[in-house]
Design a protein around this motif. Structure first.
Motif, mmCIF file in Angstrom:
data_model
loop_
_atom_site.group_PDB
_atom_site.id
_atom_site.type_symbol
_atom_site.label_atom_id
_atom_site.label_comp_id
_atom_site.label_asym_id
_atom_site.label_seq_id
_atom_site.Cartn_x
_atom_site.Cartn_y
_atom_site.Cartn_z
ATOM 1 N N VAL A 68 0.846 -1.199 0.000
ATOM 2 C CA VAL A 68 0.000 0.000 0.000
ATOM 3 C C VAL A 68 0.879 1.246 0.000
ATOM 4 C CG1 VAL A 68 -1.763 1.240 1.319
ATOM 5 C CG2 VAL A 68 -1.782 -1.253 1.277
ATOM 6 N N LYS A 69 0.448 2.244 -0.742
ATOM 7 C CA LYS A 69 1.153 3.532 -0.724
ATOM 8 C C LYS A 69 0.098 4.631 -0.765
ATOM 9 C CE LYS A 69 3.809 5.073 -4.249
ATOM 10 N NZ LYS A 69 4.915 4.968 -5.193
ATOM 11 N N ASP A 70 0.189 5.589 0.118
ATOM 12 C CA ASP A 70 -0.786 6.689 0.153
ATOM 13 C C ASP A 70 -2.217 6.146 0.233
ATOM 14 O OD1 ASP A 70 0.924 8.776 0.143
ATOM 15 O OD2 ASP A 70 0.929 9.033 -2.040
ATOM 16 N N ASP A 71 -2.436 5.166 1.050
ATOM 17 C CA ASP A 71 -3.772 4.581 1.244
ATOM 18 C C ASP A 71 -4.322 3.972 -0.043
ATOM 19 O OD1 ASP A 71 -5.831 3.809 2.884
ATOM 20 O OD2 ASP A 71 -6.955 5.679 2.688
ATOM 21 N N ARG A 72 -3.435 3.597 -0.953
ATOM 22 C CA ARG A 72 -3.874 2.946 -2.191
ATOM 23 C C ARG A 72 -3.102 1.653 -2.380
ATOM 24 N NH1 ARG A 72 -7.153 4.601 -6.296
ATOM 25 N NH2 ARG A 72 -6.439 3.478 -8.112
ATOM 26 N N ILE A 73 -3.801 0.616 -2.820
ATOM 27 C CA ILE A 73 -3.123 -0.661 -3.062
ATOM 28 C C ILE A 73 -2.308 -0.517 -4.342
ATOM 29 C CG2 ILE A 73 -3.457 -3.113 -3.556
ATOM 30 C CD1 ILE A 73 -6.299 -2.702 -2.197
ATOM 31 N N VAL A 74 -1.024 -0.799 -4.258
ATOM 32 C CA VAL A 74 -0.226 -0.706 -5.483
ATOM 33 C C VAL A 74 0.121 -2.072 -6.064
ATOM 34 C CG1 VAL A 74 0.726 1.586 -5.094
ATOM 35 C CG2 VAL A 74 1.913 -0.387 -4.147
ATOM 36 N N ARG A 75 0.184 -3.086 -5.221
ATOM 37 C CA ARG A 75 0.576 -4.412 -5.695
ATOM 38 C C ARG A 75 0.086 -5.477 -4.742
ATOM 39 N NH1 ARG A 75 5.452 -2.555 -5.412
ATOM 40 N NH2 ARG A 75 6.290 -4.008 -3.902
ATOM 41 N N MET A 106 -6.367 -11.120 9.027
ATOM 42 C CA MET A 106 -6.517 -10.145 7.937
ATOM 43 C C MET A 106 -6.537 -8.733 8.519
ATOM 44 S SD MET A 106 -9.612 -12.083 5.993
ATOM 45 C CE MET A 106 -9.929 -10.796 4.781
ATOM 46 N N GLN A 107 -5.854 -7.821 7.829
ATOM 47 C CA GLN A 107 -5.850 -6.424 8.268
ATOM 48 C C GLN A 107 -6.610 -5.566 7.271
ATOM 49 O OE1 GLN A 107 -1.523 -6.157 8.093
ATOM 50 N NE2 GLN A 107 -1.489 -5.914 10.314
ATOM 51 N N LYS A 108 -7.092 -4.453 7.765
ATOM 52 C CA LYS A 108 -7.687 -3.467 6.862
ATOM 53 C C LYS A 108 -6.508 -2.864 6.099
ATOM 54 C CE LYS A 108 -11.165 -1.085 8.582
ATOM 55 N NZ LYS A 108 -12.021 -0.075 9.213
ATOM 56 N N THR A 109 -6.447 -3.070 4.785
ATOM 57 C CA THR A 109 -5.242 -2.609 4.078
ATOM 58 C C THR A 109 -5.362 -1.159 3.615
ATOM 59 O OG1 THR A 109 -5.917 -3.337 1.872
ATOM 60 C CG2 THR A 109 -4.819 -4.986 3.264
ATOM 61 N N ILE A 110 -6.588 -0.704 3.380
ATOM 62 C CA ILE A 110 -6.822 0.697 2.985
ATOM 63 C C ILE A 110 -8.111 1.188 3.655
ATOM 64 C CG2 ILE A 110 -5.687 0.683 0.708
ATOM 65 C CD1 ILE A 110 -8.577 0.170 -0.457
ATOM 66 N N THR A 111 -8.352 2.469 3.607
ATOM 67 C CA THR A 111 -9.645 2.990 4.062
ATOM 68 C C THR A 111 -10.701 2.509 3.080
ATOM 69 O OG1 THR A 111 -8.460 4.962 4.752
ATOM 70 C CG2 THR A 111 -10.878 5.109 4.701
ATOM 71 N N PRO A 112 -11.788 1.899 3.576
ATOM 72 C CA PRO A 112 -12.811 1.399 2.642
ATOM 73 C C PRO A 112 -13.315 2.512 1.728
ATOM 74 C CG PRO A 112 -13.230 0.603 4.864
ATOM 75 C CD PRO A 112 -12.109 1.583 4.973
ATOM 76 N N LEU A 113 -13.570 2.168 0.477
ATOM 77 C CA LEU A 113 -14.016 3.164 -0.497
ATOM 78 C C LEU A 113 -15.422 3.658 -0.151
ATOM 79 C CD1 LEU A 113 -12.916 1.593 -3.931
ATOM 80 C CD2 LEU A 113 -11.538 2.751 -2.201
#
Ligand SMILES: Nc1nc2c(c(=O)[nH]1)N[C@H]1C(S)=C(S)[C@@H](COP(=O)(O)OP(=O)(O)OC[C@H]3O[C@@H](n4cnc5c(=O)[nH]c(N)nc54)[C@H](O)[C@@H]3O)O[C@H]1N2
Ligand SMILES: Nc1nc2c(c(=O)[nH]1)N[C@H]1C(S)=C(S)[C@@H](COP(=O)(O)OP(=O)(O)OC[C@H]3O[C@@H](n4cnc5c(=O)[nH]c(N)nc54)[C@H](O)[C@@H]3O)O[C@H]1N2
Ligand code: SF4
Ligand SMILES: [Mo]
Length: 813
Positions: A77-84, A550-557
């Motif tokens: 994750v980078k800047d609250d966005r999944i990159v890979r 499991m972790q919350k990887t980003i803020t939910p959309l």
């Protein structure tokens, strides 16, 4: 089209993002002694600089889809966005040693699934006609108070039996999703239950008669193949249906490496398993495995390859000597095979060859090979049983190990497909359902449209003689069987469009699926990557035991939420808030569940540590007791089976009784021994084949898991949905690979490209299941959903889905 372009642009933009980890650069430079480089930044400097904000972080999640496996995902994750998305690192576990639970292409495509233009981001309410797909955004409070009011209204007006929670398999959460909905509905008075599933109902039902309840759940683990010299699989395709590096396919591969056993795969398709397991392919016509087994049994009997005293010690109904008194004297399986049974037909290999398409000489050889093997591992997938006569196929394959003595010993099995040993990761308790009535899960459309016809002896209703009411309030959580995955979509559409039948439909999903379009209230749940949970290793990881935090990887959309919180809000509106949560947050439940596990396995790390680990190996020594029927083989009196006789029932008196007391539709039969029963949509039906000459069987494709992941364009590029057709049938229709064809029967028309290939036998076509149905203005399913062609009529005994049994014709579109 706009959506498509948007998503393509999004994908290419994020691919262009350059991955720079300045801290790592600094550290690497320091390690290489390159400190003299003018632009070198130290790790400390990097932390303080604005560039640090753009650093990648690693989060842990999992793919919770129903493929049977459970893969951990390392989410960058980078800047609250999944990159890979990457596989988790190699682990050392008690089963495989050093090894990686490597996710397949679908799990690794989760970034596209999260950012798909199909995402539902807000709660919505239908505004157009039902099914039209027109919705308006509403608030969470409006949505949850409406649902609470509907639960109250419907239970008061019709009783709780009018509320239904549909079969679903899209997300196996432990503390949200289905357990949360079931807990809510049970606390508020209950709901009409279902039994069976869409996966293996014919097989499980059959096994309960052949081996007793124990046999329904388990088989030997594939690790036993290390002791086998021959492996015979009926429609079992691990390479495409259990693709995780952490599960059965890996277990089988390692076992085969050890034993070098010969593998024979019986399937209408030349599957990837034939390739990867270096197997011999025996192409078989769909629905005919019971005929093949009878042909094999004929050779075994006439060539005296059966140890009859052994079979009679462990089984009843192989020959007349072990038939129950209540049975007709010639009702044994041996009578059936030798032609002294009621039908008077001898089931020679020639007879079987005419039906199943495998040459008689090969059937004889196969019988001799199985009889002569030291340890033959016989198993079946669930494709062979997802047919109109699936119970017969399942029971026939289940008795083959018994006839040949290949059971209860190292390297053997009971003809079934194993589940993983359950290591018990708790889930949110659902409490008990006050409504005791249940229906077979495949018959919910009938329970909406014709509840008065739903009785115990016609449609398998349990807990009551008949339904009191039709379904009026419908919950569809993480499932697409409201339309797409259920048989005969054109029929289902009509039933759902009639708002006088089912009055309210609630759908909870991530994406605007074909089912979601039929919602009255549409709720967005988090995707796997937007929430926390503690989940188990699912049901197809063999003897490998682990769980995943499991972790919350980003803020939910958007306004997407966990269904634990959604159901807690509905409970509050019903005055059941405290009863629902017991004062706990979802995170509290996870911590509690972990504590319950740690109580038994005190060596596990503390939750504060474990919850950041991703994969947590439970470190349970390999299950050595994974030879099914071993106890029974050792001591049949001391360890009787749970069948009425305590033995393996080749002849089942229970089935004979049931066949007499049930009212079956014309043509349906429930024989007491595993006879081959001709189905209506068979190549042997000369009337119907004049119109629809091709048998069409479905299969579970690598490209998606059912309909989940089926909307990701990149996956389509890797594994397109194509209907497989043999060159002989293709040339008769002047088709070449890639041509767009219409596949059709009386139920509908599907448009799909064809793949001309020797990998399917002549007279049979194979279509991947799971594509999203989409009708054009002519009613042609241009989305390519197989269920536009399948039947809603259930199989005789299990009352289950026959979705692989279809006759069709194929023409250039
Ligand atoms: N990639 C992927 N993996 C999945 C899934 C998915 O959708 N995609 N779904 C998951 C789920 S929920 C389940 S239940 C399992 C399903 O696993 P299965 O039910 O075993 O899968 P199928 O592909 O339906 O069938 C397996 C094979 O049986 C063959 N077959 C069909 N009819 C017959 C027959 O009459 N006789 C014989 N001998 N063979 C026949 C098919 O050609 C196919 O190759 O897979 C799970 N894994
Ligand atoms: N013709 C034919 N039909 C079949 C089969 C066949 O072989 N042939 N196979 C049958 C079998 S074995 C099965 S198991 C069924 C499977 O049928 P379903 O259980 O309906 O499985 P999916 O089609 O994958 O639908 C799962 C849904 O869950 C949604 N979902 C995924 N993650 C989440 C989440 O986190 N939250 C929520 N709320 N939703 C989520 C997905 O978007 C998707 O819409 O299909 C059956 N249908
Ligand atoms: S679909 Fe199955 S094999 Fe693929 S990543 Fe998900 S759990 Fe693993
Ligand atoms: Mo399934």
């Amino acid at each position: 089209m706009e959506k498509l372009i948007d998503s393509l642009l999004e994908q290419s933009m994020s691919r262009r993002e350059v991955i720079v980890d300045t801290a790592k650069l600094g550290a690497a430079a320091a390690a290489s002694g390159a400190l003299t480089l003018p632009f070198t930044v130290s790790a400390q400097a990097a932390e303080a600089s604005p560039a640090a904000e753009a650093q990648e972080t690693v989060r842990h999640s999992a793919c919770l889809v129903n493929c049977g496996s459970r893969c951990a995902l390392k989410v960058i994750v980078k800047d609250d966005r999944i990159v890979r998305i990457e596989p988790e690192d190699v682990q050392d576990d008690s089963v495989f040693g050093k090894h990686q639970i490597r996710p397949c292409l679908r799990g690794r495509s989760n970034r596209w699934r999260v950012y798909s233009p199909d995402r539902i981001k807000y709660p919505m309410k239908r505004v157009g006609k039902r099914g039209e797909g027109k919705f308006k955004r509403i608030s969470w409070d409006e949505a949850t108070s409406f649902i609470a009011a509907e639960i109250k209204r419907v239970s008061e007006q019709y009783g709780n039996e009018a509320i239904y929670f549909n079969y679903q398999s899209g997300a196996y959460y432990h503390t949200q999703g289905s357990p949360a909905w079931k807990r809510l509905l049970n606390l508020s008075g209950g709901y009409l239950q279902y039994y069976n599933n869409y996966s293996n109902a014919q097989n499980f039902t059959a096994a309960s008669y052949t081996y007793g309840a124990k046999g329904t759940q388990f088989a030997s683990h594939f690790s036993q193949v290390k002791n086998s010299d021959l492996v015979v699989f009926f429609g079992l395709n691990l390479s495409e249906t259990r693709m995780s590096g952490g599960g059965q396919v890996e277990e089988l591969r390692r076992a085969l490496e050890a034993s070098k056993a010969r593998v024979i795969i019986i399937d209408p398709r030349y599957t990837d398993s034939v390739v990867t397991e270096h197997a011999e392919w025996l192409p078989i016509r769909p629905t005919t495995d019971a005929a093949l087994v009878a042909g094999i049994a004929h050779t075994l009997i006439v060539e005296q390859l059966i140890d009859e005293s052994l079979v009679n010690r462990y089984c009843i109904g192989y020959d007349r000597s072990t038939l129950p008194e209540t049975a007709a004297p010639n009702a044994s399986y041996k009578d059936y095979v030798l032609g002294t049974g009621d039908d008077g037909i001898e089931k020679t290999p020639e007879w079987a060859a005419d039906i199943c398409g495998i040459p008689a000489i090969r059937i004889r050889q196969l019988a001799r090979e199985i009889a002569g093997a030291r340890a033959c591992f016989i198993a079946q997938g669930w494709g062979p049983q997802r047919h109109a006569n699936g119970e017969q196929t399942a029971r026939a394959v289940q008795i083959l190990p018994a006839l040949t003595g290949h059971f209860g010993l190292p390297g053997t099995n009971n003809g079934n497909w194993t589940y993983a040993t359950a290591y018990g990761v708790p889930a949110l308790p659902t409490e008990t359902n006050p409504v005791k009535v249940s229906i077979p899960c495949y018959l919910w459309t009938d329970a909406i449209a014709t509840p008065e016809k739903m009785t115990a002896t016609t449609m398998g209703v349990k807990g009551a003689d008949t339904l009191k009411t039709g379904i009026k309030l419908f919950f569809n959580q993480a499932g697409n069987a409201l339309l797409n995955q259920h048989g005969n979509t054109n029929r289902t559409r009509k039933i759902l469009e009639d708002e006088s039948l089912c009055e309210t439909i609630v759908v909870i999903d991530n994406h605007m699926t074909p089912s979601a379009r039929y919602a009255d209230i549409l709720l967005p749940e988090t995707t796997y990557l937007e929430t926390e949970d503690l989940v188990d290793n699912a049901y197809a990881s063999g003897s490998h035991n682990y769980m995943i935090a499991m972790q919350k990887t980003i803020t939910p959309l958007g306004e997407v939420r966990s269904t634990y919180d959604i159901c807690a809000d509905i409970a509050k509106h019903l005055g059941l808030g405290e009863q629902f949560t017991l004062g706990r947050t979802q995170a509290d439940w996870m911590a509690l569940h972990y504590a319950q596990i740690k109580e038994k396995r005190t060596y596990l790390p503390e939750w504060e540590v474990a919850k950041n680990m991703g994969v947590i190996d439970q470190q349970i020594p390999r299950d050595e007791e994974c030879i099914i029927l071993a106890d029974y083989r050792r001591d049949p009196q001391g360890n009787p089976l749970t069948t009425p006789s305590g033995k393996i029932e080749i002849y089942s008196q229970a089935l004979a009784d049931l066949a007499k007391s049930w009212t079956l539709p014309e043509g349906d039969r429930i024989p007491a021994v595993p006879e081959f029963c001709v189905v209506k949509e068979s190549h042997l039906n000369k009337d119907l084949t004049a119109r629809y000459p091709l048998q069409m069987s479905g299969f579970h494709t690598k490209g998606h898991t059912h309909s989940t992941y089926a909307n990701l364009l990149m996956l389509h590029e890797a594994i397109p949905d194509e209907v497989w057709i043999n060159p002989i049938d293709a040339s008769a229709r002047q088709l070449t690979s890639g041509d767009l064809v219409h596949v059709f029967n009386d139920r509908g028309v599907v448009a799909m490209p064809c793949k001309v290939t020797q990998r399917i036998l002549p007279g049979v076509v194979a279509m991947p299941q799971g594509a999203w149905t989409r009708l054009d203005s002519n009613g042609v399913d241009v989305g390519g959903c197989i269920n536009t062609l399948t039947s809603h009529l259930p199989s005789p005994l299990a009352k289950a889905n026959p979705q692989h049994t279809n006759l069709v014709e194929v023409k250039r579109a």
